[in-house]
Design an enzyme around this catalytic site. Structure first.
Site, PDB file in Angstrom:
ATOM      1  N   HIS A  31      -4.132  23.955  -2.747  1.00 50.20           N
ATOM      2  CA  HIS A  31      -3.684  24.124  -1.361  1.00 50.20           C
ATOM      3  C   HIS A  31      -2.547  25.136  -1.271  1.00 50.20           C
ATOM      4  O   HIS A  31      -1.378  24.759  -1.317  1.00 50.20           O
ATOM      5  CB  HIS A  31      -3.226  22.771  -0.808  1.00 50.20           C
ATOM      6  CG  HIS A  31      -4.263  21.700  -0.893  1.00 50.20           C
ATOM      7  ND1 HIS A  31      -4.538  21.015  -2.054  1.00 50.20           N
ATOM      8  CD2 HIS A  31      -5.113  21.209   0.050  1.00 50.20           C
ATOM      9  CE1 HIS A  31      -5.513  20.136  -1.825  1.00 50.20           C
ATOM     10  NE2 HIS A  31      -5.881  20.227  -0.568  1.00 50.20           N
ATOM     11  N   HIS A 259      -5.523  26.175   3.948  1.00 52.09           N
ATOM     12  CA  HIS A 259      -5.119  24.796   3.634  1.00 52.09           C
ATOM     13  C   HIS A 259      -5.628  24.324   2.280  1.00 52.09           C
ATOM     14  O   HIS A 259      -4.836  23.935   1.429  1.00 52.09           O
ATOM     15  CB  HIS A 259      -5.595  23.821   4.715  1.00 52.09           C
ATOM     16  CG  HIS A 259      -5.388  22.398   4.316  1.00 52.09           C
ATOM     17  ND1 HIS A 259      -4.145  21.791   4.391  1.00 52.09           N
ATOM     18  CD2 HIS A 259      -6.228  21.479   3.775  1.00 52.09           C
ATOM     19  CE1 HIS A 259      -4.243  20.558   3.913  1.00 52.09           C
ATOM     20  NE2 HIS A 259      -5.495  20.347   3.546  1.00 52.09           N
ATOM     21  N   GLU A 394       2.681  -4.414   7.811  1.00 56.44           N
ATOM     22  CA  GLU A 394       2.268  -4.668   6.428  1.00 56.44           C
ATOM     23  C   GLU A 394       2.184  -3.388   5.611  1.00 56.44           C
ATOM     24  O   GLU A 394       2.604  -3.328   4.457  1.00 56.44           O
ATOM     25  CB  GLU A 394       0.915  -5.390   6.386  1.00 56.44           C
ATOM     26  CG  GLU A 394       0.908  -6.776   7.010  1.00 56.44           C
ATOM     27  CD  GLU A 394       0.754  -6.738   8.528  1.00 56.44           C
ATOM     28  OE1 GLU A 394       0.541  -5.633   9.085  1.00 56.44           O
ATOM     29  OE2 GLU A 394       0.830  -7.815   9.164  1.00 56.44           O
ATOM     30  N   HIS A 456      -9.017 -14.834   9.547  1.00 50.80           N
ATOM     31  CA  HIS A 456      -7.824 -15.111   8.750  1.00 50.80           C
ATOM     32  C   HIS A 456      -8.129 -15.641   7.346  1.00 50.80           C
ATOM     33  O   HIS A 456      -7.222 -16.024   6.627  1.00 50.80           O
ATOM     34  CB  HIS A 456      -6.914 -16.102   9.488  1.00 50.80           C
ATOM     35  CG  HIS A 456      -6.129 -15.443  10.593  1.00 50.80           C
ATOM     36  ND1 HIS A 456      -6.729 -14.717  11.596  1.00 50.80           N
ATOM     37  CD2 HIS A 456      -4.788 -15.362  10.834  1.00 50.80           C
ATOM     38  CE1 HIS A 456      -5.793 -14.244  12.412  1.00 50.80           C
ATOM     39  NE2 HIS A 456      -4.620 -14.611  11.972  1.00 50.80           N
TER      40      HIS A 456
END
Lengths: 637, 637
Positions: A31, A259, A394, A456
């Site tokens: 890159h 890129h 999280e 869950h």
């Protein structure tokens, strides 16, 4: 370095640009765009950084994170120019097998790399973790810790959810030691960023409690002034640096084409000609190397070390030693009923008493995860306790813990419900890849979750985490095994996860450390030679013991093997395994469980998602009653 | 409903509050706080919604998503009161095994549930997907589609990265049909939100291109006025509704204690007394039920249907039929070399020609993932093409596709590098759980990724996705199998993933549909009866064929079994498996691969993370050369 000596600065930047372009060209992969776009910023940043190439682990160094790990050519070129242990030969071997210069920077693989980056957004959150660790160091050890954490990031990082989450926490905590340079080049792989992104980035970060500055990313003085302002800020600072991707690449300048692919020999040749760069590839003028050198760092470290008090040195030694041999673990008696999330809470507190660098918390589930360190206070803005409050974030939590672990003075843990391990998996993977030391506490394991239902209840998560290399997953059957699992994990000195029950489990193990260290062991063996071995883990071991009793009543020989750590069992020699895998082998686990076929003839696992209902009803419904286990075992004979 | 008739509105809200509290009390588990806090808003919202309880799938209905799925008591209570197929008995069976009212709302399980919610943030992003689908419907079918998408969310949703990502895209796309009500009660599980969250939420959403309104969430007229303003907005609108968690729960009002546990019989009794509610549990006054009823929806649907033109009806029928039987698939010849990411691009285009509802895109990797639908235009603000641009937002991408799929008129696909499947796993899991139809295109499979190195090379991901129930994972060995995999997948009508190579693969399969449908088949069998079966998938099949040739040269009988879909192979009867698993069985796959022990005696897989280097060098280094495969096979004999 004289920041008014523009010709020299330009020469430095040009050297850096072509060095990176040459690396990518030689590798025929990589890159170049980001490296060339950031070269001017890198030149000025070199002037600001406090690093010691002779001791890349100097504790009071500035931390520098390239969140866009695809800028690796720039990273390695800088490390070489600064004087780290990265040679010109290493640069020429860029992206080749066994080189010191892999496609994305890897922690513990190349000196001077603070974190492994590549998966976008992670580095940004790691930097927040490093800045939190630095605040922890300051709070614990005093003003000797006052360095900065710099992070370079791009549009990709800022579009990822993990960067918003961690930025939100950084602003909340007022991390004034954090400076993020946003390489705003308005280009992503699909083309112009405004195809999918039209945020007011300034406003967004201000909304999250940051100071926001802007600079022209190709103007040395402007970059320098902006960095100086940022260093004085009383908030985390985002510097929006307006840059051009592939700067210097002629007609490719500003194009998405720079890129992810080499410029091509022809463009590169013309680009060098246009700047009068009549040198062979990988050429570094001697004076450029001198100007880049960070040899001043050695003296800086010496001065810093001289000023440390004996007490501070002692504390540092304690934190660095990460010695868990003195933990006074709780004792749980046979027959005692205790959810492993509860026993785990007691264990965490015991560990925190013995080692002052044990810090952590939960993603807003501390009362459910039992992660509160009772006597250790809170880590808040201007308050340096050891209980971290990650908020309902999280993913950032995992990535922040990676930063804290890599900082070098702390051992972090973090927690959520097991099913939400999915949310932080990209960070957990990097814990494993980096071989650092982060403990993941996952409570509310399996269908034992009960009424909260299928959303869950983890099903596939155990298979997922067990499949991650260099990562260990502990699922204790009771509070006693829970203690032993921690002892094993802390001795092994690497990232690991604990799966813990929401519901009470009766203590039925009296294993010793050696047994748990092997991953699995014979928990129960009938008087009669076993015809069947039942392998199980966690909350399913107890029903297996009851199933064994049912089978024994029919005069069938049976043994029950508890497997608190499947990963460790995989490493045992065949002789030992032969003592566990006697007769027909049935594995029993309330998870998808296909990996058990490594050891078992048959697996009683979950073939569907869970359901909402009382935990006991669910265990029965899904076949984990002693009666059904016994019946499956019988069918194998 | 008269919004000035406050006594009636209060009676409705009180009914709702105590109904929810009774449900949680009866179940002895659940979340009363959010339900009681949102009751007043729910009363007013009932007045605004266009739904037809007699036809929960009415296409022009408003969509309503409870992103905080823990508000399920409220959801079910409302469905009952509105007249959906949820009875009072169902409410009494809340959170019990086999009930219609599980702990979190589940799509396809309970009528009127638009998406399965529970994992925080998902519902918010699903709502963005529903709003995008609605815009697609409008663009394709005209002004007959002009309904709104409502979403109720809480602090938990807004702290999750996926909500930032999807809000950013919603603002960018100017989704004026989206109204999000943010239940701002300042309480999370650990206590006060300001423990971890101090964002200026108004500024944050304005930075992302939203209109932001505020209302007092317990003032009926204020709520109503704000909703009316939101409906006129030319941007997506966030309504910050200031509420009190557990409103009506006396001393527990405003406390985190009402979040995740019943109020307790005693508090509930006193709370009812305080409001003069002298009724048995689950009491619903007749007039309250009348006021809540949405029976008007039946008439609304009739009027709407009358106005549809024949052409529109035909288009709707086409979109709803999801008929892929007319796809003109490309043909790939034996010996042709083609990366499966490239063949897959051709296939996607062929599918898009045959079915107008096939829409999708990539998380900024379209040129690498080959997902561009060449003749289908772009989906941008005010522009309704079928190429979606998700930006670098994998997690939102997955969740948005769930919304688009559940909308009912489209079949979405999305794409990224396989290793970044980790970023969207929580959404992918919900595709599987909801049994909807989303296709995940994961290119840059395995160590074949090459120079980008360990951060970009999936290792554990195959085991992870294969362990997800009700989800199928296809890993074709070449372009020919790639076509067949799509044929199988589209017939199976459910969410699935495709793992595709970055590197060229030679076409070596001439399988038929029946073979691929079985998950695995004998690709090659030596003249001599096989002593060894080599099982493999994807890019490792070709080296297995070469290994077979080496073994045959030594007069060893061998067969090669290609397994493009492990999940389907798991379902085959033993007789068929016996034809595949002949002699010693060696599975060969450049992944962790423990699940292969289900079929194999030995597995040649990955036991570590990958490395940076040329793909061919890596395959050799990690043991996937024909020579090493042959040697492993030989060792089994």
């Amino acid at each position: 370095m004289d920041l008014k000596d523009t010709p020299t600065l330009e020469k430095m930047a040009t050297t850096l640009r072509f060095l990176c372009a040459d690396m990518v060209q030689e590798a025929n992969s990589g890159h170049p765009g980001v490296a060339m776009g950031l070269a001017d910023i890198a030149v000025v940043l070199s002037h600001h950084l406090h690093l010691n190439p002779k001791n890349p682990k100097w504790l009071e160094r500035d931390r520098l994170v390239f969140s866009g790990g695809h800028a690796s050519a720039l990273v390695y070129a800088l490390l070489h120019l600064w004087g780290f242990n990265v040679t010109l030969e290493d640069l020429k071997a860029f992206r080749q097998l066994h080189s010191k210069t892999p496609g994305h920077p890897e922690y513990q693989h190349t000196e001077g790399i603070e974190v492994t980056t590549g998966p976008l957004g992670q580095g940004f959150a790691n930097a927040v973790g490093l800045a939190m660790a630095s605040k922890l160091a300051q709070g614990t050890l005093g003003a000797a810790f006052s360095h900065k954490v710099y992070c370079l990031c791009g549009d990709g990082d800022l579009q990822e959810g993990v960067s918003y989450e961690s930025a939100s926490l950084a602003g909340h905590l007022g991390l004034d030691n954090l400076i993020v340079l946003y390489d705003s080049n308005a280009i992503t792989i699909e083309g112009d960023t405004n195809l999918a992104f039209s945020e007011n980035v300034r406003l967004r970060f201000e909304a999250q409690g940051w100071a926001v500055l802007e600079c022209q990313g190709h103007n040395f003085l402007d970059i320098d002034n902006t960095l100086n302002t940022a260093k004085q800020s009383d908030k985390p600072t985002l510097i929006i640096a307006h840059t051009t991707i592939g700067k210097g690449a002629l007609e490719l300048e500003g194009s998405a084409k720079t890129h992810g692919a080499p410029l091509g020999a022809e463009v590169l040749k013309r680009a060098k000609e246009a700047l009068g760069w009549a040198h062979p590839p990988f050429y570094i003028p001697e004076e450029v190397k001198l100007h880049f050198s960070l040899q001043r760092g050695e003296g800086e470290e010496k001065l810093w070390a001289q000023d440390l008090s004996a007490e501070t040195k002692e504390k540092i030694a304690h934190l660095q030693a990460k010695d868990f041999s003195k933990v006074a673990y709780p004792v749980f008696e046979l027959g005692q009923k205790c959810a492993t999330r509860a026993s785990n809470g007691v264990i965490l507190n015991a560990i925190s008493q013995a080692y002052l660098g044990f810090v952590g918390g939960s993603a807003d589930l501390a009362p459910s995860n039992n992660t509160r360190l009772k006597e250790q206070g809170d880590f808040l803005k201007g308050q340096c306790g050891r209980n971290l409050h990650f908020g309902i974030r999280e993913h950032a939590m995992g990535a922040i813990c990676n930063g804290i672990s890599n900082y070098g003075l702390f051992v972090p843990f973090c927690a959520t419900f097991f099913v939400f391990s999915d949310y932080l998996a990209p960070a957990l993977r990097l814990s494993a890849l980096m071989q650092n030391q982060v403990y993941y506490i996952f409570t509310h394991d399996s269908i034992g979750v009960g009424e909260d239902g299928a959303t869950h209840q983890p099903i596939e998560q155990l298979s997922h985490l067990r499949a991650i290399p260099n990562f260990e997953v502990y699922r204790p059957m009771d509070a006693h095994e829970n203690v032993l699992c921690w002892q094993v994990a802390l001795k092994r000195n690497k990232s690991a996860a604990f799966m813990l029950s929401r519901q009470d489990l009766e203590v039925a193990s009296s294993a010793n450390l050696e047994q748990v260290q092997r991953g699995g062991y014979v928990l129960h063996k009938s008087a009669r030679e076993p015809q069947i071995s039942l392998l199980s883990s966690g909350s399913e071991v107890l029903p297996c013991l009851k199933a064994a009793a049912l089978l024994e009543a029919e005069n069938i020989g049976v043994q029950v093997v508890s497997v608190p750590c499947f990963d460790l069992l995989l490493r045992q020699e065949q002789d030992y395994l032969n003592t566990l895998l006697v007769g027909e082998v049935l594995a029993v686990e309330a998870s998808r469980g296909l990996e058990w076929f490594k050891f078992a003839d048959s697996v009683l696992g979950m073939e569907s998602f869970g359901k909402s209902g009382k935990g006991a009803d669910l265990f029965k419904h899904f076949g984990f009653s002693p009666e059904n286990i016994a019946s499956k075992a019988r069918a194998l004979l």
